[in-house]
Design a protein around this motif. Structure first.
Motif, short mmCIF file in Angstrom:
data_model
loop_
_atom_site.label_atom_id
_atom_site.label_comp_id
_atom_site.label_asym_id
_atom_site.label_seq_id
_atom_site.Cartn_x
_atom_site.Cartn_y
_atom_site.Cartn_z
N TYR A 2 0.87 -1.18 0.00
CA TYR A 2 0.00 0.00 0.00
C TYR A 2 0.90 1.23 0.00
O TYR A 2 1.72 1.39 0.89
CB TYR A 2 -0.88 0.05 1.26
N ALA A 3 0.74 2.11 -0.97
CA ALA A 3 1.55 3.33 -1.01
C ALA A 3 1.01 4.33 0.01
O ALA A 3 1.78 4.96 0.73
CB ALA A 3 1.54 3.94 -2.41
N TYR A 4 -0.30 4.50 0.04
CA TYR A 4 -0.93 5.39 1.01
C TYR A 4 -2.39 5.01 1.14
O TYR A 4 -2.95 4.30 0.31
CB TYR A 4 -0.80 6.86 0.61
N ILE A 5 -3.00 5.50 2.21
CA ILE A 5 -4.43 5.31 2.43
C ILE A 5 -5.01 6.70 2.66
O ILE A 5 -4.55 7.43 3.54
CB ILE A 5 -4.71 4.38 3.62
N ASP A 6 -5.97 7.06 1.83
CA ASP A 6 -6.60 8.37 1.89
C ASP A 6 -8.06 8.15 2.28
O ASP A 6 -8.78 7.44 1.60
CB ASP A 6 -6.50 9.05 0.53
N GLY A 7 -8.47 8.74 3.39
CA GLY A 7 -9.85 8.54 3.81
C GLY A 7 -10.21 9.35 5.03
O GLY A 7 -9.49 10.26 5.44
N LYS A 8 -11.33 8.96 5.64
CA LYS A 8 -11.86 9.65 6.80
C LYS A 8 -11.13 9.16 8.05
O LYS A 8 -10.98 7.97 8.27
CB LYS A 8 -13.35 9.36 6.93
N LEU A 9 -10.66 10.10 8.84
CA LEU A 9 -9.98 9.78 10.09
C LEU A 9 -11.05 9.52 11.14
O LEU A 9 -11.71 10.43 11.62
CB LEU A 9 -9.07 10.94 10.51
N ALA A 63 2.85 10.87 7.97
CA ALA A 63 2.17 12.05 7.44
C ALA A 63 2.78 12.50 6.11
O ALA A 63 2.10 13.06 5.27
CB ALA A 63 2.20 13.18 8.44
N GLU A 64 4.09 12.23 5.93
CA GLU A 64 4.78 12.66 4.71
C GLU A 64 5.57 11.51 4.11
O GLU A 64 6.05 10.63 4.83
CB GLU A 64 5.75 13.80 5.05
N GLU A 65 5.73 11.56 2.82
CA GLU A 65 6.50 10.55 2.10
C GLU A 65 7.95 10.53 2.58
O GLU A 65 8.57 9.47 2.70
CB GLU A 65 6.44 10.83 0.59
N GLY A 66 8.51 11.70 2.89
CA GLY A 66 9.89 11.77 3.35
C GLY A 66 10.11 11.04 4.66
O GLY A 66 11.14 10.39 4.85
N GLU A 67 9.13 11.12 5.56
CA GLU A 67 9.25 10.41 6.84
C GLU A 67 9.24 8.90 6.59
O GLU A 67 9.99 8.15 7.22
CB GLU A 67 8.10 10.80 7.78
#
Length: 194
Positions: A2-9, A63-67
């Motif tokens: 999974y690259a990222y998950i975008d949704g409701k917190l 929170a960030e790709e760099g982290e």
């Protein structure tokens, strides 16, 4: 995976969040750095890394790709696991960790709970050259809109070339060309100059 998950917190605490995406609630372990960065947002995008073990599958979020990229560098060090990396990212900021590694500040790294003298030295020894090669703050800051030149530079760095050397090769490629280059053309021309 999974690259990222975008949704409701749907839930947030200092150690993990639950993000609902597509009707599924994902339990994602986070650092205090990510916890602070999320703030009070109702919707968030969490960059993830999935740890697969024989007895569990655990999602770690950033929170960030760099982290996340810094986390991946840290877990590549022998004897440093995901829990220790999360502790590091919770104790000091990613930019402070990166600066400590590049500047061989073993004392700062050693102050983090769970990191002894040998582990701190191993982290510096194994990652210092990698992080120096990529340049200062390359893990932390990431451009939102990559230009063709940025994409070519990123590709050359991923291939193992130093940032300064790759930038010079790309500049030479741009100067030699009498028309706009595609990313592929720029990379091929720069590789000939290296």
């Amino acid at each position: 995976m999974y690259a990222y998950i975008d949704g409701k917190l749907t839930f947030k605490c200092p150690t993990y969040v639950v993000v609902e995406a597509g009707g599924v609630g994902y339990h994602i372990n986070i650092s205090l750095n990510t916890y602070s960065a999320i703030g009070n947002a109702e919707r968030c995008k969490i960059y993830t890394w999935l740890q697969v073990k024989e007895d569990s599958h655990t999602l770690y979020g950033f929170a960030e790709e760099g982290e996340r990229r810094l986390f991946l560098h840290l877990i590549s060090v022998s004897g440093i696991g995901a829990a220790t990396c999360r502790m590091m990212l919770s104790s000091i900021t990613p930019s402070e960790i990166q600066a400590a590694i590049i500047n061989a500040d073993v004392a700062l790294i050693q102050r983090i709970k769970g990191i002894g003298a040998k582990s701190a030295q191993r982290i510096v020894l194994e990652l210092q050259d990698k992080l120096k090669k990529e340049g200062p703050d390359s893990l932390i800051s990431m451009p939102l809109h990559n230009t063709i030149k940025d994409e070519a530079l990123s590709a050359l760095i991923m291939l193992g070339f130093g940032k300064q050397v790759a930038e010079k090769a790309i500049d030479i490629a741009v100067k030699k060309s009498d028309h706009d280059l595609t990313v592929e053309q720029m990379i091929k021309t720069a590789l000939r100059n290296l």
